[in-house]
Write a protein that holds these residues in place. Structure first.
Motif, PDB file in Angstrom:
ATOM      1  N   ASP A  35      55.990   2.198  19.223  1.00  0.00           N
ATOM      2  CA  ASP A  35      55.639   2.087  17.601  1.00  0.00           C
ATOM      3  C   ASP A  35      56.051   3.578  16.599  1.00  0.00           C
ATOM      4  O   ASP A  35      55.907   4.477  16.930  1.00  0.00           O
ATOM      5  N   ARG A  36      56.797   2.771  16.075  1.00  0.00           N
ATOM      6  CA  ARG A  36      57.761   3.791  14.895  1.00  0.00           C
ATOM      7  C   ARG A  36      56.610   4.097  13.803  1.00  0.00           C
ATOM      8  O   ARG A  36      57.463   4.673  13.494  1.00  0.00           O
ATOM      9  N   GLN A  37      55.570   3.972  13.272  1.00  0.00           N
ATOM     10  CA  GLN A  37      54.830   4.119  12.635  1.00  0.00           C
ATOM     11  C   GLN A  37      53.982   5.517  13.365  1.00  0.00           C
ATOM     12  O   GLN A  37      53.390   6.095  12.977  1.00  0.00           O
ATOM     13  N   GLY A  68      69.385  16.118  15.007  1.00  0.00           N
ATOM     14  CA  GLY A  68      70.434  14.957  15.574  1.00  0.00           C
ATOM     15  C   GLY A  68      70.118  14.392  17.133  1.00  0.00           C
ATOM     16  O   GLY A  68      70.075  13.033  16.719  1.00  0.00           O
ATOM     17  N   PHE A  69      69.752  15.292  17.653  1.00  0.00           N
ATOM     18  CA  PHE A  69      69.127  14.987  18.697  1.00  0.00           C
ATOM     19  C   PHE A  69      68.165  14.331  19.402  1.00  0.00           C
ATOM     20  O   PHE A  69      68.338  13.894  19.971  1.00  0.00           O
ATOM     21  N   ILE A  70      66.855  14.508  18.372  1.00  0.00           N
ATOM     22  CA  ILE A  70      65.997  14.491  19.259  1.00  0.00           C
ATOM     23  C   ILE A  70      65.875  13.089  18.621  1.00  0.00           C
ATOM     24  O   ILE A  70      65.076  11.684  18.987  1.00  0.00           O
ATOM     25  N   ARG A  71      66.997  12.815  17.095  1.00  0.00           N
ATOM     26  CA  ARG A  71      66.812  11.828  16.226  1.00  0.00           C
ATOM     27  C   ARG A  71      67.159  10.669  17.275  1.00  0.00           C
ATOM     28  O   ARG A  71      66.346   9.517  18.072  1.00  0.00           O
ATOM     29  N   ALA A  72      68.000  11.015  18.245  1.00  0.00           N
ATOM     30  CA  ALA A  72      69.284  10.159  18.871  1.00  0.00           C
ATOM     31  C   ALA A  72      68.357   9.922  19.808  1.00  0.00           C
ATOM     32  O   ALA A  72      68.564   8.458  20.495  1.00  0.00           O
ATOM     33  N   MET A  73      67.598  10.447  20.468  1.00  0.00           N
ATOM     34  CA  MET A  73      67.014  10.112  21.516  1.00  0.00           C
ATOM     35  C   MET A  73      65.698   9.450  21.622  1.00  0.00           C
ATOM     36  O   MET A  73      65.481   9.011  22.195  1.00  0.00           O
ATOM     37  N   VAL A  74      65.281   9.583  20.153  1.00  0.00           N
ATOM     38  CA  VAL A  74      63.747   8.315  20.393  1.00  0.00           C
ATOM     39  C   VAL A  74      64.307   7.391  19.577  1.00  0.00           C
ATOM     40  O   VAL A  74      63.908   6.619  20.010  1.00  0.00           O
ATOM     41  N   ASP A 102      61.468  11.539   7.968  1.00  0.00           N
ATOM     42  CA  ASP A 102      61.206   9.512   8.603  1.00  0.00           C
ATOM     43  C   ASP A 102      61.598   9.198   9.828  1.00  0.00           C
ATOM     44  O   ASP A 102      60.969   8.150   9.780  1.00  0.00           O
ATOM     45  N   VAL A 103      61.087   9.155  10.980  1.00  0.00           N
ATOM     46  CA  VAL A 103      61.007   9.590  11.986  1.00  0.00           C
ATOM     47  C   VAL A 103      59.496   9.667  12.860  1.00  0.00           C
ATOM     48  O   VAL A 103      58.924   9.011  13.417  1.00  0.00           O
ATOM     49  N   PHE A 104      59.121  10.732  12.255  1.00  0.00           N
ATOM     50  CA  PHE A 104      57.932  11.452  12.822  1.00  0.00           C
ATOM     51  C   PHE A 104      57.039  11.594  11.647  1.00  0.00           C
ATOM     52  O   PHE A 104      56.895  12.029  10.436  1.00  0.00           O
ATOM     53  N   ARG A 105      55.295  11.204  12.062  1.00  0.00           N
ATOM     54  CA  ARG A 105      53.927  10.812  11.540  1.00  0.00           C
ATOM     55  C   ARG A 105      53.115  12.655  11.110  1.00  0.00           C
ATOM     56  O   ARG A 105      53.106  12.773  10.456  1.00  0.00           O
ATOM     57  N   ALA A 106      53.490  12.772  12.583  1.00  0.00           N
ATOM     58  CA  ALA A 106      52.630  14.145  12.704  1.00  0.00           C
ATOM     59  C   ALA A 106      53.476  14.974  13.228  1.00  0.00           C
ATOM     60  O   ALA A 106      54.039  15.017  14.731  1.00  0.00           O
ATOM     61  N   ILE A 107      52.457  16.493  13.201  1.00  0.00           N
ATOM     62  CA  ILE A 107      53.552  17.477  14.035  1.00  0.00           C
ATOM     63  C   ILE A 107      52.022  18.230  14.600  1.00  0.00           C
ATOM     64  O   ILE A 107      50.858  18.753  14.112  1.00  0.00           O
ATOM     65  N   ALA A 108      52.508  18.391  16.101  1.00  0.00           N
ATOM     66  CA  ALA A 108      51.134  19.609  16.400  1.00  0.00           C
ATOM     67  C   ALA A 108      52.033  21.014  16.879  1.00  0.00           C
ATOM     68  O   ALA A 108      52.796  20.789  17.560  1.00  0.00           O
ATOM     69  N   ALA A 109      51.747  21.940  16.151  1.00  0.00           N
ATOM     70  CA  ALA A 109      52.891  23.492  16.828  1.00  0.00           C
ATOM     71  C   ALA A 109      51.481  24.392  16.702  1.00  0.00           C
ATOM     72  O   ALA A 109      50.577  24.691  16.963  1.00  0.00           O
ATOM     73  N   VAL A 110      52.114  24.444  18.700  1.00  0.00           N
ATOM     74  CA  VAL A 110      51.363  25.700  19.085  1.00  0.00           C
ATOM     75  C   VAL A 110      51.889  27.123  19.342  1.00  0.00           C
ATOM     76  O   VAL A 110      53.060  26.183  20.767  1.00  0.00           O
ATOM     77  N   ALA A 111      51.386  27.719  19.107  1.00  0.00           N
ATOM     78  CA  ALA A 111      52.157  29.739  19.228  1.00  0.00           C
ATOM     79  C   ALA A 111      53.841  29.479  18.571  1.00  0.00           C
ATOM     80  O   ALA A 111      54.786  30.548  19.540  1.00  0.00           O
ATOM     81  N   GLY A 112      53.531  28.751  17.719  1.00  0.00           N
ATOM     82  CA  GLY A 112      54.985  29.062  16.842  1.00  0.00           C
ATOM     83  C   GLY A 112      55.046  28.598  15.754  1.00  0.00           C
ATOM     84  O   GLY A 112      54.675  27.371  15.057  1.00  0.00           O
ATOM     85  N   THR A 113      56.016  29.711  14.472  1.00  0.00           N
ATOM     86  CA  THR A 113      55.360  29.353  13.226  1.00  0.00           C
ATOM     87  C   THR A 113      56.523  28.720  12.321  1.00  0.00           C
ATOM     88  O   THR A 113      57.993  28.349  13.260  1.00  0.00           O
ATOM     89  N   ASP A 114      56.651  28.614  11.005  1.00  0.00           N
ATOM     90  CA  ASP A 114      57.283  27.653  10.783  1.00  0.00           C
ATOM     91  C   ASP A 114      59.017  28.563  10.413  1.00  0.00           C
ATOM     92  O   ASP A 114      58.836  29.510   9.650  1.00  0.00           O
TER      93      ASP A 114
END
Length: 312
Positions: A144-146, A128-134, A169-181
Motif C-alpha cells: 500500500d504505497r499510501q 536514492g537507495f531507499i527509494r529504489a528499495m521501496v 512523496d514516499v513516506f507518510r510518517a517516520i519514527a526516530a529512536v535515539a537519533g535527532t535531525d
C-alpha cells in the motif's frame, strides 16, 4: 586504529555473516535481496508476514539499523521485535544495510547529512537507495504505497529524518529512536508526521545536544542537534500548535502530542527517564550497555503512531 574503530562500532555485537541467498521464499519468512544503485551493490532483508497470503496491499515499514550495526541486528527479534510485530499486525518490514567495507555488511553507517562515518564522508546516496528499495519491494509484493513508513535507531533514526525531508512523496510518517535531525537541508514537500523517542539519559546522542561517549572516534559523528531543537524544527515546519498535550504519563515515561498540524499530520515526543542510548521495550545487543527502559515499547508506540497516520 582498527581496535579503536571496533570500539566505536560496538553496536554491532552479535554479528553474523549474511549471505545474498534467500532465507526462505514463503510468507511469514525473510528474504535476503540486493540491488545495484549508484555504482554499488546494496543489500536488504525483507520480512513477509503471513497476512501477505490474502493478496491485499499491506503497509511497509523500512527499519534502519544504528551506526556500526547491520541489517541482521535490526531484524533480530530479540533486540527490536519488529518482525514479530509485523506478523501480529500484518505489515511488511524491510531491513536495508548501510555502506560497509565488510563482506557481510557489518559495521555499516548511513549518510544522514552531518552524520555518520564513511557514508557521510563519501556522500553516499542513501536516500536514492531507499527509494529504489521501496520501489523494488512494491513491484514484487502488494504494498500500500499510501502506508509506507520509516523508523530507525540512532544513525538510522537520523536517516529517517532525512527521508522525511527528501522523500516525503514516499513516506507518510517516520519514527526516530535515539537519533535527532542532523540533516543539512530540508526541502519543502508533502507533510510527514514525526514520532521521536529518546531517553533523557542518552549518553551518546545527548538529549540537550552534542555527542557524548563515542569510544574514541568522535570525528565519525557530529555535534548532534538536541531533541528540543529537533522538536521545534518539525513543529514549526508542520505548523503544529506551540503547546503540546500530554497523552501518556506513567512511571519512567511521558509522551506529548503536538496536533493537529498541517494536512492532518502530528508530531509526538516520547521520553524515558532511563535506558541510555537504546530502544525502549527491547533488549540491548551489547552486553556492556545499560538495559533499555521497559516503561514503554518503542515498537508498539511506533506502530500505533503509523496506524493513526493511515486514518488521515
Amino acid at each position: 586504529m582498527q581496535s579503536i574503530w571496533l570500539r566505536f562500532i560496538t553496536g554491532a555485537l552479535g554479528l553474523c555473516l549474511l549471505s545474498a541467498a534467500a532465507v526462505a521464499a514463503n510468507t511469514g519468512s525473510e528474504l535476503e535481496l540486493q540491488l545495484e544503485h549508484a555504482g554499488q551493490t546494496r543489500y536488504y532483508r525483507v520480512h513477509l508476514p503471513p497476512q501477505l497470503k490474502s493478496g491485499q496491499p499491506l503497509p511497509l515499514v523500512v527499519a534502519l539499523h544504528g551506526g556500526g550495526g547491520h541489517r541482521g541486528i535490526m531484524a533480530d527479534p530479540r533486540w527490536y521485535g519488529l518482525s514479530p510485530k509485523a506478523d501480529q499486525a500484518g505489515f511488511i518490514v524491510a531491513y536495508p544495510n548501510g555502506v560497509s567495507r565488510w563482506p557481510g555488511g557489518q559495521f555499516a553507517t548511513w549518510n544522514a547529512g552531518n552524520c555518520c562515518g564513511a557514508a557521510r564522508d563519501q556522500a553516499v546516496d542513501d536516500v536514492g537507495f531507499i527509494r529504489a528499495m521501496v520501489a523494488a519491494i512494491a513491484q514484487r509484493w502488494p504494498v500500500d504505497r499510501q502506508r509506507v513508513f520509516a523508523t530507525g535507531m540512532s544513525n538510522g533514526a537520523m536517516l529517517a529524518y532525512r527521508l522525511a525531508c527528501e522523500a516525503p512523496d514516499v513516506f507518510r510518517a517516520i519514527a526516530a529512536v535515539a537519533g535527532t535531525d542532523n540533516t543539512r537541508s530540508c526541502p519543502r514537500g508533502r507533510a510527514v508526521s514525526v514520532l521521536h523517542i529518546h531517553a533523557l539519559d542518552d549518553e551518546r546522542v545527548l538529549f540537550n545536544g552534542g555527542a557524548g561517549r563515542q569510544d574514541g572516534l568522535r570525528e565519525q559523528v557530529t555535534d548532534f542537534t538536541s531533541v528540543p531543537a529537533t522538536l521545534t524544527r518539525w513543529t514549526q515546519r508542520l505548523a503544529c500548535p506551540a503547546q503540546g498535550r500530554v497523552v501518556l504519563q506513567q512511571a519512567g515515561a511521558q509522551c506529548t502530542e503536538y496536533a493537529p498540524c498541517q494536512s492532518g499530520t502530528e508530531v509526538q515526543l516520547c521520553t524515558t527517564a532511563t535506558g541510555g542510548h537504546s530502544w525502549p521495550g527491547g533488549q540491548s545487543p551489547r552486553k556492556s550497555k545499560a538495559d533499555p527502559s521497559q516503561a514503554i515499547s518503542a515498537t508498539d508506540l511506533l506502530w500505533a503512531f503509523f496506524q493513526r497516520q493511515s486514518e488521515h
